[in-house]
Scaffold this motif. Structure first.
Motif, PDB file in Angstrom:
ATOM      1  N   LEU A  30       0.818  -1.277   0.095  1.00  0.00           N
ATOM      2  CA  LEU A  30       0.013   0.004   0.080  1.00  0.00           C
ATOM      3  C   LEU A  30       0.807   1.047   0.001  1.00  0.00           C
ATOM      4  CD1 LEU A  30      -2.982   1.093   0.077  1.00  0.00           C
ATOM      5  CD2 LEU A  30      -2.784   1.088   2.761  1.00  0.00           C
ATOM      6  N   ILE A  31       1.915   1.276   0.840  1.00  0.00           N
ATOM      7  CA  ILE A  31       2.563   2.286   0.732  1.00  0.00           C
ATOM      8  C   ILE A  31       3.514   2.679  -0.688  1.00  0.00           C
ATOM      9  CG2 ILE A  31       4.816   3.372   1.995  1.00  0.00           C
ATOM     10  CD1 ILE A  31       3.817   2.124   4.635  1.00  0.00           C
ATOM     11  N   VAL A  32       4.006   1.387  -0.958  1.00  0.00           N
ATOM     12  CA  VAL A  32       4.530   1.636  -2.461  1.00  0.00           C
ATOM     13  C   VAL A  32       3.628   2.118  -3.511  1.00  0.00           C
ATOM     14  CG1 VAL A  32       5.574   0.099  -4.407  1.00  0.00           C
ATOM     15  CG2 VAL A  32       6.253  -0.277  -1.989  1.00  0.00           C
ATOM     16  N   GLU A  33       2.518   1.706  -3.330  1.00  0.00           N
ATOM     17  CA  GLU A  33       1.461   2.331  -4.282  1.00  0.00           C
ATOM     18  C   GLU A  33       1.166   3.771  -4.182  1.00  0.00           C
ATOM     19  OE1 GLU A  33      -3.098   1.807  -5.868  1.00  0.00           O
ATOM     20  OE2 GLU A  33      -2.782   1.151  -3.776  1.00  0.00           O
ATOM     21  N   LEU A  34       1.175   4.201  -2.840  1.00  0.00           N
ATOM     22  CA  LEU A  34       1.031   5.822  -2.552  1.00  0.00           C
ATOM     23  C   LEU A  34       2.125   6.266  -3.151  1.00  0.00           C
ATOM     24  CD1 LEU A  34      -0.586   5.549   0.860  1.00  0.00           C
ATOM     25  CD2 LEU A  34      -1.570   6.342  -0.959  1.00  0.00           C
ATOM     26  N   LEU A  35       3.360   6.058  -3.078  1.00  0.00           N
ATOM     27  CA  LEU A  35       4.728   6.613  -3.441  1.00  0.00           C
ATOM     28  C   LEU A  35       4.787   6.665  -4.910  1.00  0.00           C
ATOM     29  CD1 LEU A  35       7.065   5.465  -0.385  1.00  0.00           C
ATOM     30  CD2 LEU A  35       6.006   7.727  -0.668  1.00  0.00           C
ATOM     31  N   GLY A  36       4.151   5.776  -5.445  1.00  0.00           N
ATOM     32  CA  GLY A  36       4.121   5.688  -6.946  1.00  0.00           C
ATOM     33  C   GLY A  36       3.575   6.845  -7.621  1.00  0.00           C
ATOM     34  N   THR A  37       2.687   7.695  -6.937  1.00  0.00           N
ATOM     35  CA  THR A  37       2.192   9.103  -7.277  1.00  0.00           C
ATOM     36  C   THR A  37       2.928   9.880  -7.097  1.00  0.00           C
ATOM     37  OG1 THR A  37       1.026   9.388  -5.191  1.00  0.00           O
ATOM     38  CG2 THR A  37      -0.284   7.965  -6.876  1.00  0.00           C
ATOM     39  N   GLY A  90      12.116   0.578  -6.461  1.00  0.00           N
ATOM     40  CA  GLY A  90      10.888   0.696  -5.971  1.00  0.00           C
ATOM     41  C   GLY A  90       9.773   0.951  -7.163  1.00  0.00           C
ATOM     42  N   ALA A  91      10.412   1.487  -8.090  1.00  0.00           N
ATOM     43  CA  ALA A  91       9.383   1.647  -9.358  1.00  0.00           C
ATOM     44  C   ALA A  91       9.152   0.371  -9.981  1.00  0.00           C
ATOM     45  CB  ALA A  91       9.802   2.852 -10.233  1.00  0.00           C
ATOM     46  N   THR A  92      10.184  -0.411 -10.248  1.00  0.00           N
ATOM     47  CA  THR A  92       9.855  -1.515 -10.890  1.00  0.00           C
ATOM     48  C   THR A  92       9.067  -2.464 -10.021  1.00  0.00           C
ATOM     49  OG1 THR A  92      11.687  -2.734  -9.897  1.00  0.00           O
ATOM     50  CG2 THR A  92      12.450  -1.502 -11.748  1.00  0.00           C
ATOM     51  N   LEU A  93       9.097  -2.404  -8.805  1.00  0.00           N
ATOM     52  CA  LEU A  93       8.064  -3.083  -7.886  1.00  0.00           C
ATOM     53  C   LEU A  93       6.513  -2.553  -8.252  1.00  0.00           C
ATOM     54  CD1 LEU A  93       7.255  -5.054  -5.580  1.00  0.00           C
ATOM     55  CD2 LEU A  93       7.723  -3.488  -3.981  1.00  0.00           C
ATOM     56  N   LEU A  94       6.364  -1.270  -8.084  1.00  0.00           N
ATOM     57  CA  LEU A  94       5.370  -0.582  -8.655  1.00  0.00           C
ATOM     58  C   LEU A  94       4.480  -1.319  -9.795  1.00  0.00           C
ATOM     59  CD1 LEU A  94       2.974   1.443  -7.530  1.00  0.00           C
ATOM     60  CD2 LEU A  94       4.281   3.058  -9.139  1.00  0.00           C
ATOM     61  N   ASP A  95       5.450  -1.157 -10.908  1.00  0.00           N
ATOM     62  CA  ASP A  95       4.981  -2.025 -12.190  1.00  0.00           C
ATOM     63  C   ASP A  95       4.685  -3.354 -11.896  1.00  0.00           C
ATOM     64  OD1 ASP A  95       5.784   0.546 -13.522  1.00  0.00           O
ATOM     65  OD2 ASP A  95       7.497  -0.305 -14.268  1.00  0.00           O
ATOM     66  N   ALA A  96       5.343  -3.986 -11.141  1.00  0.00           N
ATOM     67  CA  ALA A  96       4.968  -5.572 -10.949  1.00  0.00           C
ATOM     68  C   ALA A  96       3.515  -5.687 -10.270  1.00  0.00           C
ATOM     69  CB  ALA A  96       5.941  -6.331 -10.091  1.00  0.00           C
ATOM     70  N   ILE A  97       3.344  -4.860  -9.365  1.00  0.00           N
ATOM     71  CA  ILE A  97       2.003  -4.948  -8.339  1.00  0.00           C
ATOM     72  C   ILE A  97       0.765  -4.260  -8.945  1.00  0.00           C
ATOM     73  CG2 ILE A  97       3.437  -5.207  -6.223  1.00  0.00           C
ATOM     74  CD1 ILE A  97       2.495  -2.555  -5.513  1.00  0.00           C
ATOM     75  N   ALA A  98       1.135  -3.426  -9.905  1.00  0.00           N
ATOM     76  CA  ALA A  98      -0.091  -2.706 -10.401  1.00  0.00           C
ATOM     77  C   ALA A  98      -1.264  -3.677 -10.900  1.00  0.00           C
ATOM     78  CB  ALA A  98       0.332  -1.748 -11.720  1.00  0.00           C
ATOM     79  N   PRO A  99      -0.991  -4.812 -11.846  1.00  0.00           N
ATOM     80  CA  PRO A  99      -2.171  -5.604 -12.119  1.00  0.00           C
ATOM     81  C   PRO A  99      -2.731  -6.305 -10.793  1.00  0.00           C
ATOM     82  CG  PRO A  99      -0.186  -6.342 -13.553  1.00  0.00           C
ATOM     83  CD  PRO A  99       0.367  -5.238 -12.457  1.00  0.00           C
TER      84      PRO A  99
END
Length: 126
Positions: A30-37, A90-99
């Motif tokens: 959830l924190i990774v997703e929030l920081l993705g913005t 971390g951005a690559t993780l965001l790409d992986a969890i987006a789906p």
């Protein structure tokens, strides 16, 4: 010979289990997703994450920073301001969890209905 066995053996290594444990905890994704913005201050994250304590947010951010997924920047002002951002890793993780995040948003109502039905069934005498 089964090709899946080497992959299973690799997942038994402590490093991989440790990373998977980190990412599957209650707050990290959830924190990774929030920081993705974009970059966020500590209190912005705390307000955005329902039910997280200050201590747990601090621990989660420290662990994500330790794993190289998040950077922490302290601005020397009064009062001090601390900002967090995703690293390139971390951005690559965001790409992986987006789906996964998209699936969760799309199906959360169906999951809620299934849970309610299960709870109703569990309350009935056998």
């Amino acid at each position: 010979m089964d090709n899946a066995l080497p992959a299973v053996a690799e997942t038994r290594s402590c490093e991989i289990r440790d990373v998977l444990d980190r990412l599957s905890d209650k707050w990290s994704l959830l924190i990774v997703e929030l920081l993705g913005t974009g970059t966020r201050r500590f209190n912005e994250l705390r307000r955005a994450v329902d039910d997280i304590s200050q201590r747990m947010l601090t621990l989660t951010l420290r662990r994500l920073e330790r794993d190289g997924l998040v950077t922490r920047t302290v601005h020397e002002v009064v009062p001090p301001q601390v900002e967090y951002a995703l690293t390139p890793l971390g951005a690559t993780l965001l790409d992986a969890i987006a789906p996964l995040v998209a699936w969760t948003r799309e199906h959360r109502q169906q999951v809620a209905v299934a849970r309610a039905a299960y709870e109703r069934a569990a309350e009935r005498p056998a």
